[in-house]
Design a protein around this motif. Sequence first.
Motif, PDB file in Angstrom:
ATOM      1  N   ASN A  33      38.527  25.986  45.656  1.00  0.00           N
ATOM      2  CA  ASN A  33      39.502  27.053  45.872  1.00  0.00           C
ATOM      3  C   ASN A  33      39.259  28.197  44.891  1.00  0.00           C
ATOM      4  OD1 ASN A  33      41.614  28.377  47.067  1.00  0.00           O
ATOM      5  ND2 ASN A  33      43.163  27.411  45.797  1.00  0.00           N
ATOM      6  N   GLU A  34      37.986  28.588  44.764  1.00  0.00           N
ATOM      7  CA  GLU A  34      37.619  29.637  43.832  1.00  0.00           C
ATOM      8  C   GLU A  34      37.076  30.832  44.592  1.00  0.00           C
ATOM      9  OE1 GLU A  34      34.953  27.878  41.046  1.00  0.00           O
ATOM     10  OE2 GLU A  34      36.484  26.568  40.238  1.00  0.00           O
ATOM     11  N   SER A  56      40.711  41.403  43.730  1.00  0.00           N
ATOM     12  CA  SER A  56      41.184  40.085  44.169  1.00  0.00           C
ATOM     13  C   SER A  56      41.930  39.361  43.051  1.00  0.00           C
ATOM     14  CB  SER A  56      40.022  39.227  44.690  1.00  0.00           C
ATOM     15  OG  SER A  56      39.065  39.017  43.680  1.00  0.00           O
ATOM     16  N   ILE A  60      46.630  38.515  42.479  1.00  0.00           N
ATOM     17  CA  ILE A  60      47.321  37.250  42.195  1.00  0.00           C
ATOM     18  C   ILE A  60      48.621  37.573  41.460  1.00  0.00           C
ATOM     19  CG2 ILE A  60      47.198  35.067  40.935  1.00  0.00           C
ATOM     20  CD1 ILE A  60      44.111  35.239  41.243  1.00  0.00           C
ATOM     21  N   GLU A  88      50.682  27.025  38.264  1.00  0.00           N
ATOM     22  CA  GLU A  88      50.378  27.660  39.548  1.00  0.00           C
ATOM     23  C   GLU A  88      49.339  28.765  39.392  1.00  0.00           C
ATOM     24  OE1 GLU A  88      53.682  27.433  38.426  1.00  0.00           O
ATOM     25  OE2 GLU A  88      54.058  25.588  39.532  1.00  0.00           O
ATOM     26  N   ILE A  89      49.520  29.609  38.384  1.00  0.00           N
ATOM     27  CA  ILE A  89      48.579  30.715  38.183  1.00  0.00           C
ATOM     28  C   ILE A  89      47.226  30.169  37.713  1.00  0.00           C
ATOM     29  CG2 ILE A  89      48.989  31.431  35.790  1.00  0.00           C
ATOM     30  CD1 ILE A  89      49.183  34.318  36.957  1.00  0.00           C
ATOM     31  N   LYS A  91      45.851  27.441  38.644  1.00  0.00           N
ATOM     32  CA  LYS A  91      45.159  26.931  39.840  1.00  0.00           C
ATOM     33  C   LYS A  91      44.517  28.053  40.644  1.00  0.00           C
ATOM     34  CE  LYS A  91      48.141  22.946  40.509  1.00  0.00           C
ATOM     35  NZ  LYS A  91      49.183  22.356  41.355  1.00  0.00           N
ATOM     36  N   ARG A  92      45.105  29.223  40.624  1.00  0.00           N
ATOM     37  CA  ARG A  92      44.622  30.337  41.450  1.00  0.00           C
ATOM     38  C   ARG A  92      43.488  31.116  40.796  1.00  0.00           C
ATOM     39  NH1 ARG A  92      48.854  33.579  44.598  1.00  0.00           N
ATOM     40  NH2 ARG A  92      46.921  34.184  45.607  1.00  0.00           N
ATOM     41  N   ILE A  93      43.367  31.032  39.488  1.00  0.00           N
ATOM     42  CA  ILE A  93      42.334  31.781  38.775  1.00  0.00           C
ATOM     43  C   ILE A  93      41.144  30.852  38.548  1.00  0.00           C
ATOM     44  CG2 ILE A  93      41.761  32.971  36.626  1.00  0.00           C
ATOM     45  CD1 ILE A  93      44.719  33.825  36.491  1.00  0.00           C
TER      46      ILE A  93
END
Length: 114
Positions: A33-34, A56, A60, A88-89, A91-93
């Motif tokens: 998920n990167e 991108s 976020i 949560e953040i 995981k997204r970065i």
Amino acid sequence: MKTMLQGNVAAIAVILCVTTIAIQTGCEQSAKNEVQIETAQPMKDINEVIKVYADSLMAIPGVVGLYHGLDDDGKSCLKVMVKEKTPEISKRIPTRIEGFPVVIDETGEIKPMK
């Protein structure tokens, strides 16, 4: 006839190998998920990488900035500034972008000076 059959079997084996590699690569990227291409060594200048990925990363929620910094070992990295570092953040970065490590830097909200 036997040579033609052997050629067909070899061609099918090559197609299966290429397909398997493509599927595994796609699954690995999806699982991570990167948003980056993973490489062992940076291929581009870090400032080019920042320009490419800034939009991108800034999209976020909670990300307030991005800059070229140094990691704990003194090596170039992408520093992502966030209002608050949450699971949560995190995981997204991504942890690496184009071979460069990514470090999350909790800065709080960034406001212009008056």
